[in-house]
Design a protein around this motif. Sequence first.
Motif, mmCIF file in Angstrom:
data_model
loop_
_atom_site.group_PDB
_atom_site.id
_atom_site.type_symbol
_atom_site.label_atom_id
_atom_site.label_comp_id
_atom_site.label_asym_id
_atom_site.label_seq_id
_atom_site.Cartn_x
_atom_site.Cartn_y
_atom_site.Cartn_z
ATOM 1 N N VAL A 88 14.767 -9.654 6.203
ATOM 2 C CA VAL A 88 14.486 -10.221 4.674
ATOM 3 C C VAL A 88 14.427 -11.509 4.668
ATOM 4 C CG1 VAL A 88 15.321 -10.062 2.475
ATOM 5 C CG2 VAL A 88 15.876 -8.022 3.961
ATOM 6 N N ILE A 89 13.502 -12.259 4.391
ATOM 7 C CA ILE A 89 13.127 -13.918 4.356
ATOM 8 C C ILE A 89 12.883 -14.391 3.067
ATOM 9 C CG2 ILE A 89 12.004 -15.632 5.759
ATOM 10 C CD1 ILE A 89 11.623 -13.373 7.746
ATOM 11 N N GLY A 90 13.198 -15.506 2.791
ATOM 12 C CA GLY A 90 12.760 -16.248 1.623
ATOM 13 C C GLY A 90 13.518 -17.658 1.513
ATOM 14 N N LYS A 91 13.255 -18.361 0.515
ATOM 15 C CA LYS A 91 13.842 -19.746 0.298
ATOM 16 C C LYS A 91 15.389 -19.233 -0.284
ATOM 17 C CE LYS A 91 9.910 -22.257 0.190
ATOM 18 N NZ LYS A 91 8.692 -23.140 -0.630
ATOM 19 N N PRO A 92 16.278 -20.348 -0.245
ATOM 20 C CA PRO A 92 17.499 -19.881 -0.605
ATOM 21 C C PRO A 92 17.408 -19.820 -2.285
ATOM 22 C CG PRO A 92 17.546 -21.763 0.835
ATOM 23 C CD PRO A 92 15.980 -21.419 0.611
ATOM 24 N N GLY A 93 18.395 -18.869 -2.807
ATOM 25 C CA GLY A 93 18.191 -18.744 -4.349
ATOM 26 C C GLY A 93 19.663 -18.983 -4.703
ATOM 27 N N ASP A 94 20.056 -18.326 -5.685
ATOM 28 C CA ASP A 94 21.258 -18.708 -6.489
ATOM 29 C C ASP A 94 22.346 -17.805 -6.384
ATOM 30 O OD1 ASP A 94 23.020 -19.516 -8.481
ATOM 31 O OD2 ASP A 94 22.025 -19.109 -10.387
ATOM 32 N N PRO A 95 23.615 -18.415 -5.827
ATOM 33 C CA PRO A 95 24.645 -17.341 -5.338
ATOM 34 C C PRO A 95 25.228 -16.769 -6.835
ATOM 35 C CG PRO A 95 24.957 -19.599 -4.251
ATOM 36 C CD PRO A 95 23.644 -19.561 -5.127
ATOM 37 N N GLU A 96 24.988 -17.356 -7.834
ATOM 38 C CA GLU A 96 25.408 -16.560 -8.923
ATOM 39 C C GLU A 96 24.828 -15.320 -9.419
ATOM 40 O OE1 GLU A 96 28.089 -17.759 -10.703
ATOM 41 O OE2 GLU A 96 28.228 -19.048 -9.289
ATOM 42 N N GLU A 97 23.795 -14.962 -8.846
ATOM 43 C CA GLU A 97 22.987 -13.817 -8.970
ATOM 44 C C GLU A 97 23.532 -12.672 -8.092
ATOM 45 O OE1 GLU A 97 19.055 -14.488 -8.592
ATOM 46 O OE2 GLU A 97 18.823 -15.636 -10.563
ATOM 47 N N LEU A 98 24.590 -12.817 -7.075
ATOM 48 C CA LEU A 98 25.089 -11.760 -6.042
ATOM 49 C C LEU A 98 26.337 -11.367 -6.977
ATOM 50 C CD1 LEU A 98 25.073 -14.040 -2.968
ATOM 51 C CD2 LEU A 98 23.332 -12.318 -3.695
ATOM 52 N N LYS A 151 15.771 -7.369 -3.088
ATOM 53 C CA LYS A 151 14.609 -7.387 -3.759
ATOM 54 C C LYS A 151 13.965 -8.391 -4.287
ATOM 55 C CE LYS A 151 16.191 -2.622 -5.056
ATOM 56 N NZ LYS A 151 16.352 -1.614 -6.025
ATOM 57 N N LYS A 152 14.687 -9.715 -4.067
ATOM 58 C CA LYS A 152 13.984 -10.701 -4.799
ATOM 59 C C LYS A 152 12.902 -11.181 -3.408
ATOM 60 C CE LYS A 152 16.369 -12.155 -8.288
ATOM 61 N NZ LYS A 152 16.565 -13.195 -9.281
ATOM 62 N N ALA A 153 13.108 -10.808 -2.339
ATOM 63 C CA ALA A 153 12.528 -11.771 -0.986
ATOM 64 C C ALA A 153 10.855 -11.662 -1.166
ATOM 65 C CB ALA A 153 13.005 -10.907 0.237
ATOM 66 N N PRO A 154 10.176 -12.737 -0.807
ATOM 67 C CA PRO A 154 8.567 -12.676 -0.762
ATOM 68 C C PRO A 154 8.290 -11.975 0.407
ATOM 69 C CG PRO A 154 9.710 -15.009 -0.492
ATOM 70 C CD PRO A 154 10.998 -14.109 -0.799
ATOM 71 N N LEU A 155 9.018 -11.999 1.402
ATOM 72 C CA LEU A 155 8.547 -11.485 2.710
ATOM 73 C C LEU A 155 9.777 -10.843 3.279
ATOM 74 C CD1 LEU A 155 6.858 -11.809 5.369
ATOM 75 C CD2 LEU A 155 8.059 -14.007 5.985
ATOM 76 N N ILE A 156 9.125 -9.538 4.042
ATOM 77 C CA ILE A 156 10.020 -8.514 4.975
ATOM 78 C C ILE A 156 9.269 -8.466 5.922
ATOM 79 C CG2 ILE A 156 10.906 -6.346 5.000
ATOM 80 C CD1 ILE A 156 11.434 -6.438 2.100
ATOM 81 N N VAL A 157 9.973 -8.570 7.325
ATOM 82 C CA VAL A 157 9.462 -8.540 8.572
ATOM 83 C C VAL A 157 9.931 -7.166 9.267
ATOM 84 C CG1 VAL A 157 9.372 -9.535 10.806
ATOM 85 C CG2 VAL A 157 9.067 -10.941 8.785
ATOM 86 N N ALA A 158 9.348 -6.418 9.534
ATOM 87 C CA ALA A 158 9.550 -5.074 10.037
ATOM 88 C C ALA A 158 9.510 -5.286 11.568
ATOM 89 C CB ALA A 158 8.654 -3.955 9.519
ATOM 90 N N VAL A 159 10.530 -4.874 12.544
ATOM 91 C CA VAL A 159 10.445 -4.975 13.967
ATOM 92 C C VAL A 159 10.270 -3.774 14.562
ATOM 93 C CG1 VAL A 159 11.782 -6.008 15.897
ATOM 94 C CG2 VAL A 159 12.079 -7.024 13.781
ATOM 95 N N VAL A 160 9.055 -3.598 15.105
ATOM 96 C CA VAL A 160 8.761 -2.331 15.870
ATOM 97 C C VAL A 160 8.580 -2.436 17.027
ATOM 98 C CG1 VAL A 160 6.717 -0.614 15.592
ATOM 99 C CG2 VAL A 160 7.328 -1.901 13.462
ATOM 100 N N SER A 161 8.851 -1.264 17.974
ATOM 101 C CA SER A 161 8.690 -1.476 19.354
ATOM 102 C C SER A 161 8.716 0.267 19.987
ATOM 103 C CB SER A 161 9.676 -2.099 20.071
ATOM 104 O OG SER A 161 9.458 -2.364 21.404
#
Length: 196
Positions: free
Chosen positions: A154-164, A79-89
């Motif tokens: 799901v794509i973004g810059k690395p975040g804080d593992p403490e939030e997992l 839910k934090k990710a600024p980008l999601i890429v959908a792969v369609v074919s």
Amino acid sequence: MDRESSQKEVLNELIMRRRSKRAISEEELTEADLEKLARAAHLAPSCFNNQPWRFVLVEESAKLGRIKESLPGGNYWAKKAPLIVAVVSRQDMDCELSGGRIYYKFDCGLAVENLLLQATEMGLVAHPIAGFNPEVTREVLNIPAEFDLITLVVIGKPGDPEELSDKHREVELGERKRLPLEDVVSKNEFDDLRAG
Ligand SMILES: Cc1cc2nc3c(=O)[nH]c(=O)nc-3n(C[C@H](O)[C@H](O)[C@H](O)COP(=O)(O)O)c2cc1C
């Protein structure tokens, strides 16, 4: 399960560094980042150079929000990710050969791995997921019924593992696990006993 550590020196560095990380920052990516990821994915090999992959880069907040709201609980981290890429074919966009050799998803997988490795090179987290709501995602992205929605990345810059969650933090910081190599590789003939 095998551990990866003994192979660190001998294998390709990006392959070794790529991980399906879950700690992701909300920080935006740039247009240049998006273009690099797309270009890398699009350089994948495909049967007859059919290039069956279609990528929908989702960064608009209302659309991202609707896809994120519909994720199953286990994928809360996405839910934090600024980008999601959908792969369609679509199956008929690539080779359909005798003996059930249907290649469109295979070739999309090659493209996704290119994307994952490029993201790794750029210091980004890129994590494919099958855990999403296909009906909602298809509707939000206006994907016609005749196309398959294969995966989201799901794509973004690395975040804080403490939030997992504790479980995910342990996976995040631990080594990758794989079946023993001898369970998945045989020489000169297929070893049926080890299938599955
Ligand atoms: C098609 C596909 C679907 C996946 N779906 C999910 C998912 O819904 N949620 C998740 O947390 N990880 C998902 N993963 C990530 C895998 O769990 C991960 O690749 C695997 O555990 C190996 O770890 P590694 O990628 O760090 O080497 C998926 C991976 C693939 C290729």
